[in-house]
Design an enzyme around this catalytic site. Structure first.
Site, PDB file in Angstrom:
ATOM      1  N   HIS A   1       0.838  -1.208   0.000  1.00 58.68           N
ATOM      2  CA  HIS A   1       0.000   0.000   0.000  1.00 58.68           C
ATOM      3  C   HIS A   1       0.872   1.257   0.000  1.00 58.68           C
ATOM      4  O   HIS A   1       0.619   2.202  -0.756  1.00 58.68           O
ATOM      5  CB  HIS A   1      -0.927  -0.013   1.218  1.00 58.68           C
ATOM      6  CG  HIS A   1      -1.677   1.279   1.415  1.00 58.68           C
ATOM      7  ND1 HIS A   1      -2.923   1.501   0.866  1.00 58.68           N
ATOM      8  CD2 HIS A   1      -1.343   2.421   2.057  1.00 58.68           C
ATOM      9  CE1 HIS A   1      -3.324   2.720   1.180  1.00 58.68           C
ATOM     10  NE2 HIS A   1      -2.380   3.301   1.905  1.00 58.68           N
ATOM     11  N   GLU A   2       1.923   1.257   0.831  1.00 50.63           N
ATOM     12  CA  GLU A   2       2.817   2.425   0.863  1.00 50.63           C
ATOM     13  C   GLU A   2       3.543   2.573  -0.482  1.00 50.63           C
ATOM     14  O   GLU A   2       3.760   3.687  -0.947  1.00 50.63           O
ATOM     15  CB  GLU A   2       3.815   2.325   2.024  1.00 50.63           C
ATOM     16  CG  GLU A   2       3.172   2.278   3.413  1.00 50.63           C
ATOM     17  CD  GLU A   2       2.132   3.371   3.661  1.00 50.63           C
ATOM     18  OE1 GLU A   2       2.259   4.467   3.093  1.00 50.63           O
ATOM     19  OE2 GLU A   2       1.167   3.111   4.406  1.00 50.63           O
TER      20      GLU A   2
ATOM     21  N   HIS B   1       1.515   4.535  -2.824  1.00 48.10           N
ATOM     22  CA  HIS B   1       1.682   5.994  -2.717  1.00 48.10           C
ATOM     23  C   HIS B   1       2.938   6.452  -3.465  1.00 48.10           C
ATOM     24  O   HIS B   1       2.927   7.493  -4.125  1.00 48.10           O
ATOM     25  CB  HIS B   1       1.769   6.413  -1.253  1.00 48.10           C
ATOM     26  CG  HIS B   1       0.462   6.328  -0.520  1.00 48.10           C
ATOM     27  ND1 HIS B   1      -0.695   6.913  -1.002  1.00 48.10           N
ATOM     28  CD2 HIS B   1       0.121   5.734   0.647  1.00 48.10           C
ATOM     29  CE1 HIS B   1      -1.688   6.682  -0.144  1.00 48.10           C
ATOM     30  NE2 HIS B   1      -1.225   5.959   0.847  1.00 48.10           N
TER      31      HIS B   1
ATOM     32  N   HIS C   1       3.108   9.042  -6.603  1.00 48.89           N
ATOM     33  CA  HIS C   1       4.014  10.191  -6.636  1.00 48.89           C
ATOM     34  C   HIS C   1       4.867  10.170  -7.902  1.00 48.89           C
ATOM     35  O   HIS C   1       4.999  11.172  -8.601  1.00 48.89           O
ATOM     36  CB  HIS C   1       4.889  10.160  -5.377  1.00 48.89           C
ATOM     37  CG  HIS C   1       5.781  11.355  -5.243  1.00 48.89           C
ATOM     38  ND1 HIS C   1       7.037  11.280  -4.713  1.00 48.89           N
ATOM     39  CD2 HIS C   1       5.601  12.657  -5.579  1.00 48.89           C
ATOM     40  CE1 HIS C   1       7.585  12.484  -4.735  1.00 48.89           C
ATOM     41  NE2 HIS C   1       6.741  13.333  -5.251  1.00 48.89           N
TER      42      HIS C   1
HETATM   43 ZN    ZN Z   1      -2.162   5.249   2.499  1.00 43.71          ZN
END
Ligand code: ZN
Length: 239
Positions: free
Chosen positions: A105-106, A109, A113
């Site tokens: 999940h990270e 991100h 980006h």
């Molecule tokens: Zn998150």
């Protein structure tokens, strides 16, 4: 003034704030429960959260993000300014389907980006605005209560608008979080990190985590509603 003065913490609309707080507590209890449940399932690939994160980032062509270990429980996050992906105690070295899911999940991100995903860019731009707004909202409203007439209602209106910026931030967070989890599941599958059965378990963890953001947004909306109910009509009846 006395209509709102010392009693305003105890007015009936405070129930809205209480409901919001309860929703948030339940959501956070649920994510902890779900995480702990699936932290017991070791993934077949045997990769740790950190290893899975590295594989996902490299497969997305990202080599400039540093994966590091941070202390705490579910404190995992991606920092776009420093390009660091921080994984917590229970994720970094764990090979569970829950840990690998959070790590992915990270990475979601970091990929957002890297690709310039619009809602993330917008959300990052909103951070200082939302902080400013939520810090100033109540002071402006309280100043407004000291004035009668239009000056007071102007302060109150601006105060409520400031609070709305914080609510907007919570709302923009939702697509960013859902999208990161969607990317995570896809990456775990295409990189062969988790099997189909494992993906189902990871999905439950990520869903519970996403619900905490829904709860925060709902709570912020309830607080805004309370402000409008308490002070929204003041401009009309103050003259
Ligand atoms: Zn998150």
């Amino acid at each position: 003034m006395y209509r709102y003065g010392m009693y305003y913490w105890w007015d009936p609309t405070y129930i809205l704030v209480a409901i919001g707080a309860i929703i948030c507590l339940l959501a956070s209890a649920r994510v902890n429960m779900t995480y702990n449940k699936y932290a017991k399932y070791r993934s077949m690939s045997g990769m740790t959260g950190a290893q899975a994160a590295e594989r996902i980032l490299h497969s997305a062509g990202i080599y400039d993000v540093t994966i590091r270990h941070i202390s705490g429980n579910l404190t995992d996050h991606y920092n776009p300014t420093q390009k660091t992906l921080s994984l917590s105690d229970s994720v970094y070295n764990s090979t569970s389907v829950a840990a690998v899911g959070v790590a992915a999940h990270e990475c979601g991100h970091a990929i957002q980006h890297h690709k310039g995903y619009m809602p993330l860019t917008f959300r990052s731009a909103l951070v200082p605005v939302a902080n400013f707004g939520s810090a100033l909202a109540w002071p402006l409203i309280i100043i407004g209560l000291f004035f009668n007439s239009q000056t007071g209602s102007l302060f109150i209106t601006v105060g409520i608008l400031m609070f709305s910026l914080a609510v907007l931030f919570q709302l923009v967070t939702l697509p960013v979080e859902f999208n990161a989890s969607g990317r995570a599941l896809k990456c775990l599958e295409t990189n062969g990190i988790l099997g189909a059965d494992e993906l189902g378990k990871t999905k439950k963890v990520l869903k519970a985590a996403a619900f905490t953001y829904v709860a925060s947004a709902a709570s912020a909306i309830l607080q805004l509603l309370r402000l409008v109910l308490l002070f929204g009509g003041r401009g009309r009846d103050s003259d």
